[in-house]
Design an enzyme around this catalytic site. Structure first.
Site, PDB file in Angstrom:
ATOM      1  N   LYS A  57       0.833  -1.211   0.000  1.00  0.00           N
ATOM      2  CA  LYS A  57       0.000   0.000   0.000  1.00  0.00           C
ATOM      3  C   LYS A  57       0.864   1.257   0.000  1.00  0.00           C
ATOM      4  CE  LYS A  57      -3.884  -2.338   2.194  1.00  0.00           C
ATOM      5  NZ  LYS A  57      -4.488  -2.781   3.467  1.00  0.00           N
ATOM      6  N   GLN A 101      -4.502  -1.171   9.565  1.00  0.00           N
ATOM      7  CA  GLN A 101      -4.444  -2.532   9.027  1.00  0.00           C
ATOM      8  C   GLN A 101      -5.045  -3.536  10.021  1.00  0.00           C
ATOM      9  OE1 GLN A 101      -3.212  -3.470   5.878  1.00  0.00           O
ATOM     10  NE2 GLN A 101      -4.095  -5.454   6.425  1.00  0.00           N
ATOM     11  N   ASP A 124     -10.965   3.194   4.215  1.00  0.00           N
ATOM     12  CA  ASP A 124     -11.296   1.769   4.169  1.00  0.00           C
ATOM     13  C   ASP A 124     -12.815   1.565   4.302  1.00  0.00           C
ATOM     14  OD1 ASP A 124      -9.643  -0.315   3.600  1.00  0.00           O
ATOM     15  OD2 ASP A 124      -9.128  -0.799   5.671  1.00  0.00           O
TER      16      ASP A 124
END
Lengths: 299, 299
Positions: A57, A101, A124
């Site tokens: 990422k 994450q 996200d």
């Protein structure tokens, strides 16, 4: 019986096209306004798979010309320390997207952390505000994997209106938001899951079959309606017997060939779209923040 | 062909039982802790149907021993004035639930107003935070009509796990939250709507058929699987020809008799549960606020 010439959906190619568009827009913004979107990625602990994801990422974020901020915290980081970092990132005007994450260590309440992210920076799309907006059909930052699936479907099929979509799996990361997005796209949507009686019978009625269970080989060839579009979100590494391993999806790919009209391969299908959608979400979040609006918009 | 002895689901009786439980708990709280839940209902304008709803809500709120605060504002109330009232009610410790009666005048952004209600006091469950929580399967204040339907289904059928539920309609007030609640109850859920091709074929596969379209007579007898449970949320007043009117649902009731295993009549089915669930939500919201927690819980 004649078989169908199954078309492979090239996720790499679609993802490269989306990434190129994002990259061009970032360059234009930098040139014309002197502004660059920034994405902060937070990793707690040393999970090997998570480290790979975070590295990918941050590398791709930089490669499209955005600023990338990686925050790596030790596994014994407290919930309060993580929440304090999220608060700092929320307040940081150089940070337009925040990704924590998953999974987090069991001592930390993931829901609390995801909900602490400013909804305008929740690239996200896993916090309750963006989830609510998607369910209500309002503009939102949409979780990257189901958004990637939707973009593949729309690129391949055009309008999805009136198609019957069957989503197998109801996780908060993929299955549930996928069902919502397909409903918003005017599909008739069936959500099947671990408690479903005769999942195969439901799957066989699908014009669009999205499978996100993490159970390799769950979906056999005879679960697929001839000509249906199959999106295989599963990705599991299995041993091949000779000491080597390979990545497989939730669909028995060889059996789907000749039955499905279109299918995403594993790897190279849904996977590449996820990071491309993250970059796209970050760009949109930045644009909204610069415009002084507090809601995100899907890619 | 033998017909089924269709059982009528008595919504009045179920609602009376729930209301009695709420009333007993309110009395106990008052006696033991000297605390009484309060519900504020806000009405903008003079829509006749809305006035009836608001009068029923305030009367029933008082009848279970809660405090009722009615705020009736003129039709030309500005969005800013309404938002200011919501802010005052959010801050008022005597108010544990806030309900803004819909529809609002077209000059006011309903979404903005609903999202301005403190999620802990959002007893209608229509704000984005509670919607998100329901979608994520987290504790939430759940919209009253679909919650009432769920309680009827659980009271009649026990566990709903593995049953195939088909929800016809995808409104934010009923269809969408209903689909989410049934998914959380481990049903396989299909959501059909105006763009669905052959809604009848989907309906015929349902163990549980929930209809919430506002289209009287949409669902015919041959749309129903023999023995299925039918929840008819529709309620429309139609002329009977002799200058009189009557209330009807979305299901042709006479045709459903002998086919459905159970069905809610209109009126007297889902309707009475809605206000009972509003009272129950208000009680739970009050309990959570007294306990210092900021999230609600469904009945």
């Amino acid at each position: 019986m004649s078989t169908i010439d199954t078309r492979l959906i090239d996720g790499k190619q679609h993802a490269a096209a989306l990434t190129a568009r994002v990259s061009a827009e970032v360059a234009q913004l930098d040139r014309e306004q002197g502004q660059v979107p920034g994405l902060a990625v937070v990793l707690v602990g040393t999970d090997a798979a998570s480290e790979v994801y975070v590295r990918n990422k941050t590398r791709q974020t930089s490669s499209v010309g955005m600023r990338s901020f990686a925050h790596t915290l030790p596994a014994d980081t407290s919930e309060a320390e993580l929440l304090a970092l999220v608060a700092r990132l929320n307040a940081d005007p150089d940070v337009h997207g925040i990704l924590v994450q998953l999974p987090l260590p069991p001592s930390i309440d993931s829901t609390l952390v995801l909900d602490a992210i400013d909804p305008a920076k929740d690239v996200d799309g896993l916090g309750q505000v963006n989830v609510g907006r998607v369910t209500l059909g309002h503009p939102a930052l949409v979780p990257c994997t189901p958004l990637g699936c939707l973009l593949l479907l729309e690129a391949e099929l055009g309008s999805l209106s009136g198609l019957h979509a069957v989503v197998v799996g109801r996780s908060n990361l993929v299955g549930r938001p996928m069902s919502q997005l397909l409903l918003n796209a005017d599909c008739t949507v069936t959500t099947a899951h671990i408690h479903t009686v005769d999942t195969a019978a439901h799957a066989r009625r699908a014009d669009i079959l999205v499978v996100a269970t993490g159970r390799p080989g769950l979906v056999r060839g005879d679960w697929i309606k001839p000509g249906a579009t199959v999106i295989d979100v599963g990705i599991t590494r299995i041993p091949t017997g000779s000491g080597k391993t390979k990545l497989v999806g939730d669909v028995v790919f060889e059996e789907a060939l000749g039955v499905a009209g279109r299918i995403t391969p594993v790897p190279g299908g849904v996977g590449p779209m996820t990071i491309a959608c993250l970059l796209s979400n970050t760009l949109h979040a930045a644009r909204r923040q610069w415009a002084g609006r507090n809601t995100g918009r899907a890619a």
